[in-house]
Design a protein around this motif. Structure first.
Motif, PDB file in Angstrom:
ATOM      1  N   ALA A  81       0.796  -1.280  -0.059  1.00  0.00           N
ATOM      2  CA  ALA A  81      -0.111  -0.130  -0.055  1.00  0.00           C
ATOM      3  C   ALA A  81       0.926   1.264  -0.050  1.00  0.00           C
ATOM      4  O   ALA A  81       0.438   2.330  -0.312  1.00  0.00           O
ATOM      5  CB  ALA A  81      -0.964   0.095   1.099  1.00  0.00           C
ATOM      6  N   GLY A  82       2.062   0.940   0.045  1.00  0.00           N
ATOM      7  CA  GLY A  82       2.957   2.326   0.398  1.00  0.00           C
ATOM      8  C   GLY A  82       3.198   3.006   1.597  1.00  0.00           C
ATOM      9  O   GLY A  82       3.886   3.873   1.704  1.00  0.00           O
ATOM     10  N   ASN A  83       2.578   2.294   2.529  1.00  0.00           N
ATOM     11  CA  ASN A  83       2.712   2.940   4.032  1.00  0.00           C
ATOM     12  C   ASN A  83       4.186   2.557   4.417  1.00  0.00           C
ATOM     13  O   ASN A  83       4.602   3.114   5.327  1.00  0.00           O
ATOM     14  CB  ASN A  83       1.678   2.376   4.527  1.00  0.00           C
ATOM     15  N   LEU A  84       4.955   1.669   4.039  1.00  0.00           N
ATOM     16  CA  LEU A  84       5.961   1.344   4.390  1.00  0.00           C
ATOM     17  C   LEU A  84       6.986   1.790   3.373  1.00  0.00           C
ATOM     18  O   LEU A  84       6.957   1.659   2.090  1.00  0.00           O
ATOM     19  CB  LEU A  84       6.550   0.104   4.726  1.00  0.00           C
ATOM     20  N   HIS A  85       8.132   2.464   3.602  1.00  0.00           N
ATOM     21  CA  HIS A  85       9.175   2.893   2.745  1.00  0.00           C
ATOM     22  C   HIS A  85      10.423   1.796   2.371  1.00  0.00           C
ATOM     23  O   HIS A  85      10.697   1.544   1.241  1.00  0.00           O
ATOM     24  CB  HIS A  85       9.892   4.297   2.848  1.00  0.00           C
TER      25      HIS A  85
END
Ligand code: ADP
Ligand code: MG
Length: 701
Positions: free
Chosen positions: A541-545
């Motif tokens: 989801a893109g919440n972690l880089h």
């Protein structure tokens, strides 16, 4: 072949002069029990005049063979005791030195006996020496005289094996001479005459005699070709029969309908299929329409888009009223397939379930129920799919992803869950053609030889870990651009605990330090399935880089926005593994990077691996290098591949011969059923002894 003769060749070696009970026991350990086994215990190399270097011509660092007389030997005591033997060949002297088992060597030699010594030449002051050389006694072969004749001397197991077998080369030559003298006449031809003529092969008896005591180089070469041909031929014959037993013996399912749902699926895809994908789908469709069961391998490099091809095949099965199952080697991958496929199938109203090990009881039971009732049309999971408790209502298509991670038995296990279902296996580990002909020789092979458009090669470099900070700064820049990154730590079974700890500690360090402002996740195999799922979906989801992971991420994982990968301790990984790992990036249209961080000192092989990865993205080229570095044994041995060991043939070097043997074997398998009547001929039994178990093991039904 008459049974009297068969008995002869199957006599225990114990009854040969010079062997006796005790030695027979030890020979058994290297697979030699009968006279026939002994005759097939081939020399590991040969010695002839043209291979010998005079001591006065030695040069440092060259690997040579020297023949001379033992002038002196003894134990030298010092900081480290060593056994020294001095060899004289008329042109100079050479010291041979052993540091281990000093007392053992001290009892082994005699003054003035003739030895052939092989190894890498080193220098000590002005003297040449070889450390831990390989040696052979050749006094029996005429010693120095042999230098003047053109004789070729067979050399048997290396000096290391000596302790184990209790016979050195000289001993082997002696018993083999005897065995051939008494039994050679009982060796009868096993291949059909027309085949021998077509392939211009030496007859079996001459081949066996000459491989041990060659008359001359040319005959030796022919003898070896004949014996290699036999091995490859029987291997391919086994594969040919395995294939036949799947195709002919049983009738499979005819998936006749290719209709609206399949077309709708293809039309609803967010991209156009590549030409290669379309070609492979056609091949699959032809197989599925046919009434003999499909056994097809889809080979395609990392990222070539195998999953969607599998999905189209599944759709064709559903459309004909059957269930389809897809088995993946890890939970992460199974879950990803499940979510990915569910998304693609959204508009099509297909019932799909997931079955993996770590599920809650209620979820699991609901899944089992749906599979059994037939409500679940597509089943995705790990090897949980082949457990006893799982019953399918009507399994028509079995698909195995990343098949190189499974053994033949698991493939068969899934197959057996249905009534002769069609089988599709997929692998991203490209292997050279000759190997795939053998490893997958009983399958039809389709290759997706094209990547989806717009893929950019992954820029790969390798660096010393002293450059780590620079690399991580680069990673931060990419993250600032909205892209995502992986950091991979090695985790191998033997040092699992330490490895895991290192990965976790490094994760903490990165989190507290350089990547303080970023969201960073941790993924490893010891986490519960729910936790893994959570981390993966956050990353997706893109919440972690940044994702710190062990190699669980290796297969299949697909997150196109991830563009950078850092592999720590890259020197510890194998080539295919690094290639697979790297395949996690470069899956979208953005430029991608892979940093292989090596901790010194590294071996020459490790350096070659890192350089290869840096130089190419081509899985096939990488596979060739891997094969060269590790030899074909690795492809077979450890992977439960169900392949017999080859003694004389070499799958890498003997490609041309393999292809000929394969043609002949597959031709023969078309007509002749008798040849599988294994007890017909003793020599056949010998060849098949190895192969038959493997054959039975993997035979279906
Ligand atoms: P692999 O062959 O390694 O299993 P996947 O099936 O996971 O590869 O596909 C890799 C990625 O390529 C996925 O994101 C998939 O959606 C995408 N993909 C597959 N086929 C195509 C295509 N024809 N055009 C564009 N993207 C595609
Ligand atoms: Mg895949």
């Amino acid at each position: 072949m008459s049974s009297a003769n068969s008995k002869n060749l199957l006599t225990s070696v114990q009854f040969l002069k010079g062997i006796g009970e005790k030695r027979a026991e030890r020979l058994k350990e290297v697979g030699v029990e009968t006279v026939l086994d002994l005759l097939y215990y081939f020399p590991r190399r040969y010695l002839d005049r043209s291979h010998i270097t005079r001591i006065k011509d030695l040069r440092e660092d060259e690997t040579v063979t020297v023949v001379g007389k033992v002038q002196f030997f003894g134990v030298k005591h010092g900081k480290k005791s060593r056994f020294v033997l001095v060899l004289f060949d008329g042109t100079g002297t050479l010291s041979c030195i052993w540091f281990h088992r000093v007392q053992f060597w001290a009892k082994l030699f005699e003054r003035n006996e003739t030895l052939a010594i092989s190894g890498k030449v080193g220098r000590f002051g002005r003297d040449f020496q070889i450390l831990h050389p390989d040696f052979d006694r050749i006094s029996d072969a005429g010693g120095q005289e042999f230098l003047n004749t053109g004789r070729i001397i067979p050399l048997y197991p290396s000096s290391e094996a000596l302790g184990k077998v209790g016979l050195d080369s000289r001993g082997f030559r002696r018993v083999l001479k005897q065995a051939l003298h008494a039994y050679a006449d009982n060796i009868e031809e096993t291949l059909p005459q027309p085949l021998l003529e077509r392939q211009e092969l030496l007859d079996l008896k001459s081949a066996v005699m000459n491989v041990h005591f060659p008359e001359e180089r040319r005959v030796l070469a022919r003898a070896r070709i004949r014996l290699k041909f036999d091995e490859l031929f029987y291997l391919e014959l086994m594969l040919a029969y395995r294939k036949r037993s799947m195709e002919v013996a049983r009738k499979g399912i005819e998936f006749l309908k290719v209709g609206d749902r399949t077309r709708a699926l293809i039309e609803s895809l967010p991209y156009e299929l590549t030409a290669a994908q379309k070609k492979v789908i056609r091949e699959i469709r032809d197989d599925m329409k046919d009434d003999s069961p499909m056994n097809r391998l889809i080979q395609g490099d990392v990222g070539s888009g195998k999953t969607v091809v599998a999905l189209v095949a599944m759709m064709m099965a559903l459309e004909n009223g059957y269930q389809a199952a897809l088995m993946a080697p890890t939970e992460i991958l199974a879950e990803q397939h499940y979510f990915g496929i569910r998304e693609l199938l959204e508009p099509l109203n297909v019932k799909i379930v997931l079955l993996v090990g770590g599920q809650r009881k209620k979820v699991r039971e609901a899944a089992l129920q749906a599979i059994q009732s037939g409500e679940a049309e597509i089943v995705i999971g790990t090897h949980a799919l082949i457990q006893e408790a799982v019953e399918y209502q009507r399994l028509g298509l079995a698909i195995i992803d990343e098949q190189h991670r499974f053994g033949v038995m698991q493939r068969v296990g899934l197959q057996k869950k249905g009534q002769t279902p069609d089988v599709l296996v997929m692998t991203a580990t490209p292997i050279p053609r000759t190997l795939s002909l053998t490893l997958y020789g009983d399958l039809d092979v389709s290759t997706i030889d094209e990547l989806p458009p717009g893929r950019k090669p992954i820029k790969t470099v390798w660096r010393s870990n002293k450059k780590r900070n620079e690399i991580y700064r680069f990673v931060k820049e990419r993250i600032a651009q909205g892209e995502q990154a992986y950091v991979i730590f090695p985790l191998i079974e033997e040092s699992e605990k330490v490895d895991l700890q290192a990965a976790v500690e490094n994760y903490e360090a990165l989190k507290q330090g350089l990547f303080k402002e970023c969201n960073i996740g941790l993924l490893h195999g010891r986490m519960k399935s729910g936790e893994k799922e959570q981390v993966m979906s956050e990353f997706k989801a893109g919440n972690l880089h940044l994702m710190v992971s062990t190699t669980v991420i290796e297969v299949g994982v697909n997150i196109p926005n991830a563009t950078v990968m850092v592999v720590e301790n890259a020197e510890r990984f194998g080539l295919p593994q690094l290639h697979q790992l790297r395949g996690r990036v470069g899956r979208g249209s953005k430029a991608s990077y892979c940093f292989l961080v090596a901790k010194y000192p590294i071996s020459q092989d490790a350096r070659t691996r890192l350089e290869t990865l840096s130089a190419t993205n081509d899985g096939f080229k990488i596979a060739e290098v891997d094969l060269r570095l590790r030899g074909p044994g690795e492809f077979f041995g450890t992977k439960q591949s169900g392949m017999p060991e080859l003694r004389i043939a070499d799958l890498v070097k003997d490609t041309a011969l393999l292809l000929k043997a394969r043609d002949e074997a597959f031709d023969l398998a078309k007509g002749d059923h008798e040849i599988l009547d294994l007890d017909n001929a003793s020599v056949r039994v010998h060849f098949f002894k190895n192969y038959r178990d493997k054959f039975e093991l993997s035979r279906v039904g």
